[in-house]
Design a protein around this motif. Sequence first.
Motif, PDB file in Angstrom:
ATOM      1  N   GLY A  14       0.869  -1.326   0.067  1.00 18.43           N
ATOM      2  CA  GLY A  14      -0.187  -0.003  -0.186  1.00 18.43           C
ATOM      3  C   GLY A  14       0.693   1.140   0.000  1.00 18.43           C
ATOM      4  N   LYS A  15       0.474   2.146  -0.914  1.00 20.26           N
ATOM      5  CA  LYS A  15       1.571   3.452  -0.689  1.00 20.26           C
ATOM      6  C   LYS A  15       1.593   4.096   0.326  1.00 20.26           C
ATOM      7  CE  LYS A  15       2.154   6.702  -4.909  1.00 20.26           C
ATOM      8  NZ  LYS A  15       1.537   7.257  -5.971  1.00 20.26           N
ATOM      9  N   SER A  16       0.294   4.152   1.325  1.00 21.59           N
ATOM     10  CA  SER A  16       0.492   4.694   2.574  1.00 21.59           C
ATOM     11  C   SER A  16       0.613   3.658   3.580  1.00 21.59           C
ATOM     12  CB  SER A  16      -0.726   5.281   2.812  1.00 21.59           C
ATOM     13  OG  SER A  16      -0.744   6.626   1.748  1.00 21.59           O
ATOM     14  N   ARG A  17       1.069   2.527   3.472  1.00 21.23           N
ATOM     15  CA  ARG A  17       1.191   1.269   4.333  1.00 21.23           C
ATOM     16  C   ARG A  17       0.067   0.878   4.722  1.00 21.23           C
ATOM     17  NH1 ARG A  17       4.965   2.745   8.918  1.00 21.23           N
ATOM     18  NH2 ARG A  17       4.221   4.964   8.686  1.00 21.23           N
ATOM     19  N   GLU A  18      -0.838   0.693   4.000  1.00 15.57           N
ATOM     20  CA  GLU A  18      -2.370   0.376   4.237  1.00 15.57           C
ATOM     21  C   GLU A  18      -2.304  -1.184   4.924  1.00 15.57           C
ATOM     22  OE1 GLU A  18      -3.119   3.396   0.953  1.00 15.57           O
ATOM     23  OE2 GLU A  18      -1.649   1.883   1.520  1.00 15.57           O
ATOM     24  N   VAL A  19      -1.665  -1.917   4.284  1.00 20.62           N
ATOM     25  CA  VAL A  19      -1.692  -3.244   4.504  1.00 20.62           C
ATOM     26  C   VAL A  19      -1.122  -3.402   5.986  1.00 20.62           C
ATOM     27  CG1 VAL A  19      -0.964  -5.919   4.060  1.00 20.62           C
ATOM     28  CG2 VAL A  19      -1.742  -4.249   2.095  1.00 20.62           C
ATOM     29  N   LYS A  20      -0.251  -2.836   6.434  1.00 21.55           N
ATOM     30  CA  LYS A  20       0.607  -2.950   7.701  1.00 21.55           C
ATOM     31  C   LYS A  20      -0.383  -2.639   8.746  1.00 21.55           C
ATOM     32  CE  LYS A  20       4.208  -0.935  10.430  1.00 21.55           C
ATOM     33  NZ  LYS A  20       4.894  -2.086  10.608  1.00 21.55           N
ATOM     34  N   LYS A  21      -1.157  -1.325   8.411  1.00 27.24           N
ATOM     35  CA  LYS A  21      -1.794  -0.902   9.381  1.00 27.24           C
ATOM     36  C   LYS A  21      -3.183  -1.931   9.730  1.00 27.24           C
ATOM     37  CE  LYS A  21      -0.524   3.901   8.041  1.00 27.24           C
ATOM     38  NZ  LYS A  21      -1.146   5.007   7.461  1.00 27.24           N
ATOM     39  N   ALA A  22      -3.662  -2.240   8.643  1.00 31.48           N
ATOM     40  CA  ALA A  22      -4.980  -3.094   8.689  1.00 31.48           C
ATOM     41  C   ALA A  22      -4.421  -4.479   9.419  1.00 31.48           C
ATOM     42  CB  ALA A  22      -5.390  -3.491   7.198  1.00 31.48           C
ATOM     43  N   LEU A  23      -3.020  -4.940   8.959  1.00 31.26           N
ATOM     44  CA  LEU A  23      -2.757  -6.262   9.521  1.00 31.26           C
ATOM     45  C   LEU A  23      -2.684  -6.148  11.360  1.00 31.26           C
ATOM     46  CD1 LEU A  23      -0.029  -7.904   7.498  1.00 31.26           C
ATOM     47  CD2 LEU A  23      -2.022  -9.117   8.127  1.00 31.26           C
ATOM     48  N   GLU A  24      -1.956  -5.208  11.510  1.00 30.33           N
ATOM     49  CA  GLU A  24      -1.620  -5.024  12.980  1.00 30.33           C
ATOM     50  C   GLU A  24      -3.036  -4.597  13.851  1.00 30.33           C
ATOM     51  OE1 GLU A  24       1.316  -2.180  13.247  1.00 30.33           O
ATOM     52  OE2 GLU A  24       3.009  -3.875  12.640  1.00 30.33           O
TER      53      GLU A  24
END
Length: 748
Positions: A14-24
């Motif tokens: 994700g361009k704004s680290r969307e996957v990291k934020k959603a995972l955590e």
Amino acid sequence: MTVPTTTIGYPRIGKSREVKKALEAFWSNKLDEETLLQTVREVEIFNWKTQLKAGIDRIGIGDGTLYDSVLDWVVRLGLIPERFRHLSGLDRYFAMARGKEGIPALEMTKWFDTNYHYLVPEIPTKFEPADFSDFLETAHLAQEFLGDRAIPIILGPISLLRLSNLEISPEQAASYLLERYLILLTQLKNLGITEVQIHEPVLVLGDAANWKELYQSIYPSLAQVGLPLHLVTYFDDLRETYAWVMQLPVTSISLDFTRGRNLELLKQYGFPADKRLGIGIVDARNIWKIRPETLFYILDEIQKFTSNISLQPSASLQFVPYDATKEKHLPEALRNVLSFAEQKLAEVAFLAKTVAGENTKTEQENIQKTWEIFEQFSPANLTVQEKLRNLELSDFERSLSYSLRLSQQIPLPPLPTTTIGSFPQTSEVRKLRVKYKKGEITLADYQAAIDAEIARCIQIQEEIGLDVLVHGEFERTDMVEYFGQQLSGFAFTENGWVQSYGSRYVRPPIIYGDVERTAPMTVREFKIAQSLTQKPVKGMLTAPVTIINWSYPRTDISRQDQAFQIALALREEVADLETAGAQIIQVDEPALREGLPLKTERWNEYLSWAIDSFRLATAIAQPQTQIHTHMCYCEFGDIIQEIERLDADVISIENSRSNNQTLREVTEGGYSHQIGNGTYDVHSPVVPTTEQIVRQLKAGIANLPLSQIWVNPDCGLKTRRWEEVIPALKNMVEATRIMREEINDISK
């Protein structure tokens, strides 16, 4: 003449680290499964649209992932180890990735010579049913957005086997897998897919010829489905395999022309007239803008042997950030010669137009001008270059050998306990750094707050009963970035995130000029920590090769010269830490094995300068100073003699997740220095029991003399929470106490 363009993978975070934020958020029970999956899907769609807008003709799809794409194929193919089979859905998936109470995760190791970590498949004796529904859904959705441009990316069956731990023979496993790959290809063909990419990166490895018969038996069967197969290789050349790979029944073969000697192989053997050549011409693993004149020469040479070509990045673009134009705070002269994923798409399109004969002279001149401006911006540092020229053999040698200096070093109890270095980076610590960067608090306020975290960390370690302490590294965003920020010649991005594994993302620094230390980097924090305890506190540094491998290095000078420049800077830091009272200094080199060339004939050259760079950084240490290093998630057996040549007094290793394989490799290699046996997996949220750690320690004692063994977690604790860290370390210390009592009883 029209030259088609292709992509073989794209950033998926994700361009704004969307996957990291959603995972955590999902792991913290703050987000439901549906929203998590929708977030990943939205990132995939955004990526497709970006590539479509760039004019890419064949867009690789299906490489998006919740954690690791290799794990995704393990699940799809039904390769589920017995210990996970009572679980289902995401509970099973994340247990395989991160572990679960009483259930160890899959082993994790480096993906070839990159800093990406993949989960090592375990091929069981009994397979579960395959389920390709998620992949087929992605392919169907991609068709809606991309039409025939959608080209599914599949991890090839032989690469999957070669990268796995096998409980059955490769031939038997290949037979089982073939049935499943045939089902998948047939289902994709029925969807109307016009071509698939089958990625077989293991073809560049030195032992690839050992798998020749399996390739020659499996690929004719795959071809019978009637779906055009694009065989994709990258990271090196096909020197051992080129001749017979060209004969495989596929319609297209991709080669990496940024690494290795594929151009020489093409000239020697030619290229089949019935196949398309995918030319990996834009380097997918660096962030520098192309130099057109060099690439035009390569393309001209290739076209002497085939005109049936497509142009593409050399590998997946997952190894670079999304967009260099977002870096507003970099000097313009530097930013203009950077090329992230979106810029690399434009470069592929630019080269395709040039080969097609379209007039791009003005664009070429503009690229050349940006390089000329950059070279004026970053002139050579003559002082640093003079230091390199004046190096002598004695600069790489400690004043006493290991056996002679050992008795002069700090006395410690049997099985001394310590940690690798970092402690939890809480949200409060991260917010503190943000406030300081924004100017909301002064440097004095920031340092006072960091000192308070150090004091708390020292107190916790004292209460737990560790023998050798660390200051916790609360002032460090990252073990490489922190040092680069204090060295000349480094630049840093705001949005340059790339995935290391799972939700662990890093922003690799950019080395753009000669490197020099301008002031002490770690001495202040060390002094604070050591003043708070009578126990020894380790000085903590990151070694040269790791700094290079976890950065984007220069391409205009050798990696050896860059490593030696960094080593000279660290050498000054080692001396200053000693003066400040450090009795133990840890210089971490976890990326040493990662940087090993994929071809064994190039190992000696790399290891020579890589080992020398560590020695240059540490040889200044006095005999009484104990030098530690740390290495994790890599294979040691084939380079154990070179690791011993580092001449570190103590090396700590990952051992818990590899089922003691690393320990056995070290033992069988006859390693004579001290070893920190990684007693538990810090990448799992599961707190290890005392009994589990006792078993791990007993495995160490069974393999090594007691005098060689240290006790520590297998890696740093930065990503864990305090409520996980404290009980885990307490259990580690308690397990050590139990083992010490057993040892004392035996000695009586």
